[in-house]
Every structure is written in C-alpha cells, then in structure tokens.
Design a protein around this motif. Structure first.
Motif: not given
Length: 112
Positions: A102-104, A74-76, A9-10, A15-16
C-alpha cells in the motif's frame, strides 16, 4: 514457458487489485556486494515468473521492486519509492516471495 526458481507477485492492498507493470530485479549477494541476475515486470495479475534461472545456488538474494514508479503512474504519493526484500535460498524447492503493498506500508511472506 519455464518458471524461474524465484517468483513473486504484488498485491496493491490499498487499491484491492494486483499491481501490474512494476519493475522487479533479482540480485545475488557475492563477495563484492550484489550482482544483478534478472529483470522482470509484473503482468496484469501482478506476477513475475521469469526472474532468472530455473535453479539458483544456495545463498542470499534480493528482490528490488520499483514501487515509486508504480504509484506515480497511479497519481498516488508513496512513502516507499523502492522495496527491497532480502531472503535465503537453501534448496532446490521453488521460492515464491510475494509483496503486499500500500502507499504507506508493505508486508511479505514465504509463499508456495
């Protein structure tokens, strides 16, 4: 529905919430490199329970997550367009391999 030997699972920790609709591929390492065993997509709870057979032989396996596609929707911006987690299967017990994302940054652990 039967649950595969390996599940994941991710959780999108930035974003929580669970990361839904992420493509996940399970590979097995063999003498020629990596063989693709199964494809899945995370559900609304960020889970993929149908990654291959109910039992895998002992060996080295890899989960590939299409994180770049997820963040693009997500536009991220993300630093990791893909995440590969390589792990050992040594017995018949269930293997749950989560991804905290997370993104980074990302992290993982052996779940239950």
């Amino acid at each position: 529905m039967t649950v595969s030997h390996v599940t994941t699972h991710i959780l999108d920790t930035g974003a929580g919430r669970p990361a839904a609709d992420v493509a996940v591929v399970l590979y097995a390492q063999d003498s020629d490199g990596w063989s693709r065993l199964a494809d899945s997509t995370t559900d609304a709870d960020g889970r993929a329970k149908d990654l291959g057979p109910e039992e895998l032989a002992p060996g080295t396996y890899r989960l590939n997550f299409s994180t770049g596609d997820y963040y693009a929707r997500q536009g991220t911006t993300t630093f990791f367009p893909e995440v590969d987690l390589i792990f050992q299967v040594t017995g018949a017990e269930h293997y749950h391999v989560p991804l905290l994302l997370s993104p980074f940054a990302y992290s993982t652990y052996r779940g239950s």
